[in-house]
Design a protein around this motif. Structure first.
Motif, short mmCIF file in Angstrom:
data_model
loop_
_atom_site.label_atom_id
_atom_site.label_comp_id
_atom_site.label_asym_id
_atom_site.label_seq_id
_atom_site.Cartn_x
_atom_site.Cartn_y
_atom_site.Cartn_z
N CYS A 223 4.85 -7.74 3.97
CA CYS A 223 5.40 -9.05 4.37
C CYS A 223 6.51 -8.97 5.40
N GLY A 224 7.03 -7.77 5.67
CA GLY A 224 8.08 -7.60 6.67
C GLY A 224 9.48 -7.78 6.13
N ALA A 225 9.63 -8.05 4.83
CA ALA A 225 10.97 -8.26 4.25
C ALA A 225 11.78 -6.97 4.30
N GLU A 226 13.08 -7.11 4.46
CA GLU A 226 13.96 -5.94 4.60
C GLU A 226 14.15 -5.22 3.27
N TRP A 227 14.24 -3.88 3.36
CA TRP A 227 14.65 -3.07 2.22
C TRP A 227 16.14 -2.80 2.37
N ILE A 228 16.92 -2.97 1.29
CA ILE A 228 18.36 -2.74 1.33
C ILE A 228 18.72 -1.70 0.28
N ASN A 229 19.44 -0.66 0.72
CA ASN A 229 19.83 0.44 -0.17
C ASN A 229 18.62 1.03 -0.89
N LYS A 230 17.56 1.23 -0.14
CA LYS A 230 16.32 1.84 -0.64
C LYS A 230 15.60 0.97 -1.67
N LYS A 231 15.93 -0.33 -1.72
CA LYS A 231 15.28 -1.23 -2.67
C LYS A 231 14.65 -2.41 -1.94
N ALA A 232 13.48 -2.84 -2.40
CA ALA A 232 12.77 -3.95 -1.78
C ALA A 232 13.45 -5.27 -2.10
N THR A 233 13.39 -6.21 -1.17
CA THR A 233 13.91 -7.56 -1.41
C THR A 233 12.75 -8.54 -1.65
N CYS A 234 11.53 -8.01 -1.70
CA CYS A 234 10.35 -8.84 -1.97
C CYS A 234 9.66 -8.35 -3.23
N ARG A 235 8.60 -9.02 -3.62
CA ARG A 235 7.87 -8.64 -4.83
C ARG A 235 6.48 -8.11 -4.52
N CYS A 236 6.29 -7.66 -3.31
CA CYS A 236 4.98 -7.10 -2.92
C CYS A 236 4.74 -5.79 -3.66
N LEU A 237 3.48 -5.41 -3.80
CA LEU A 237 3.13 -4.12 -4.38
C LEU A 237 3.71 -3.00 -3.53
N LEU A 238 4.11 -1.91 -4.18
CA LEU A 238 4.72 -0.80 -3.45
C LEU A 238 3.67 0.05 -2.74
N TRP A 239 2.46 0.09 -3.28
CA TRP A 239 1.42 0.89 -2.63
C TRP A 239 0.03 0.41 -3.02
N ASP A 240 -0.94 0.82 -2.24
CA ASP A 240 -2.35 0.67 -2.56
C ASP A 240 -2.85 2.07 -2.89
N GLU A 241 -3.51 2.21 -4.02
CA GLU A 241 -3.93 3.54 -4.48
C GLU A 241 -4.75 4.29 -3.43
N ARG A 242 -5.48 3.56 -2.59
CA ARG A 242 -6.30 4.22 -1.57
C ARG A 242 -5.46 4.93 -0.53
N ASN A 243 -4.19 4.55 -0.38
CA ASN A 243 -3.32 5.15 0.62
C ASN A 243 -2.52 6.34 0.11
#
Length: 435
Positions: free
Chosen positions: A405-425
């Motif tokens: 989604c393009g949301a910023e990560w702050i202090n190594k933490k996400a500011t959104c609730r998107c999945l961290l990864w897709d298992e295929r990747n």
């Protein structure tokens, strides 16, 4: 590169983790050589058996350490049909750690084998080693921590990428490399004999701690700031490998952060590599958000926004506030907002809606990015593509964001609730068993 990337080259893999980045680099070199082998299907696969040994001999009542390298290259029809075999030896300096020294000697044997294959014109090879740690370094399953070993592994990857259509490393037992092992043993014995017979062996007292060879002082390069010394050949390979990774080279000495200077590197670098290094130096001196490239394909000069705006302001008062700037290299006008040659008698908003923009390279790139789901860093506008790994992107400008989604990560933490990864990747360190 000093010039602006083309549409095909603008996508850059950005590593979110150093260990993953190393694994990707190692695997990419092997995958790249394998995937490009289609044009070489009729060529045979040659087998390279390598061995780097460390041995100790008593010479004139003094216990001395020697390194021996053995390489045997066989064709695909028989392991006993050697098309080339050779040995190499040199004196080792005292200390340095036995395991580290053994790994350095084995990696040098790996390099010697690949260089011999390059000289013979072979494009498809399998390399056999019995040293587990070296095998893991080359395949990316383990990451070396010693800086000299990192330098040698970089040289190997660069050599594989640039010279082979197919190159596969294999871990075998000592019995499977007995030809190379015997050559390495003979090399050590021969070297010890030469030192025993020599009355002037002390003339070659300076040793390069990367390739372990003893050389005359005028064949060694001294890093200006730290005064660490290595041979011209190793320094040339080290700098070339770093430049082709898009990095500025540092001193290869362990834990030394001294930057190499362009002027001193000219003593061992080819002119084309000097130009690349000059471009890398300029790229690192300009913050990513300040970088501007000339849109004319036969120029593509890199500039900073501040630099080009100041020069344009002094040469043309009409350019102020319009977005029109002049390239500092070719002196042609272009729009800093639209990143295209200057659009006369039309505003930026009108130009972006016009047919001229829709047919431009910039529009084609944006269309391709949308189609392939590439993402653009909002801080420096760098275009990225997620090839493998999680959705946490660490841009080269230092900005961190979510690829989804393009949301910023702050202090190594996400500011959104998107999945961290897709298992295929996700990259697995070992291949899954077949079912």
């Amino acid at each position: 590169m000093a010039g602006r990337p083309t549409e095909a080259a603008v996508v850059i893999d950005l590593d979110h983790d150093d260990d993953l980045a190393f694994e990707l680099q190692m695997q990419e070199a092997i995958d790249l050589s394998s995937s490009s082998s289609k044009g070489h299907d009729d060529e045979p696969v040659y087998k390279i058996y390598i061995k780097g040994l460390v041995g100790h001999e008593t010479v004139m009542n003094i216990r001395m350490s020697f390194a021996g390298i053995g390489v045997a290259i066989c064709d695909s029809t028989s392991d006993t049909n050697c098309v080339s075999k050779f040995r190499k030896s040199f004196l080792l300096e005292a200390g340095g750690g036995r395991r580290k020294t053994e790994e350095i000697v084995e990696l040098n044997a790996f390099l010697e084998g690949l260089n011999a294959a390059v000289n013979l014109g072979f494009k498809k090879v399998h390399v056999f080693t019995d040293t587990e740690s070296v095998y893991h370094y080359v395949t990316g399953k383990a990451r070396p921590t010693n800086k000299k070993i990192v330098t040698l592994v970089d040289q190997l990857m660069n050599l594989i990428q640039r010279n082979f259509a197919c190159c596969g490393p294999f871990l075998v037992t000592q019995n499977n490399i007995k030809f190379a092992y015997k050559l390495a043993q003979d090399a050590i014995s021969s070297e010890a004999s030469k030192w025993a017979e020599s009355d002037s062996g002390v003339t070659l007292v300076e040793q390069c701690t990367i390739c372990l060879e003893y050389l005359y002082s005028d064949q060694m390069f001294s890093v200006n700031k730290c005064l660490h010394r290595y041979c011209f050949s190793c320094m040339g390979k080290h700098v070339e490998a770093k430049l082709f990774q898009g990095k500025l080279p540092e001193c290869p000495h362990e834990k030394c952060m001294s930057k190499l200077e362009l002027q001193s590197c000219k003593t061992f670098l080819k002119p084309e590599l000097c130009n690349i290094m000059s471009s890398r130096l300029k790229e690192t001196s300009i913050p990513p958000e300040e970088k501007v490239y000339c849109p004319f394909s036969n120029c593509s000069a890199l500039m900073s926004k501040t630099e080009v705006q100041e020069r344009t302001a002094t040469s043309s008062t009409a350019a102020q506030g319009t977005g029109m700037i002049k390239c500092i290299n070719c002196n042609r006008l272009f729009c800093i907002k639209c990143k295209v040659p200057w659009h006369y008698n039309i505003t930026c908003s009108a130009y972006m809606k016009s047919f001229l923009f829709k047919s431009s390279n910039e529009a084609k790139l944006k269309s391709l990015a949308t189609k392939n789901r590439w993402r653009q860093c909002i801080k420096c506008n760098n275009m990225v593509e997620l090839a493998k790994g999680c959705y946490h992107i660490y841009c080269r400008c230092g900005y961190e964001f979510c690829y989804t989604c393009g949301a910023e990560w702050i202090n190594k933490k996400a500011t959104c609730r998107c999945l961290l990864w897709d298992e295929r990747n996700i990259i697995y360190s070992q291949k899954r068993p077949r079912r």
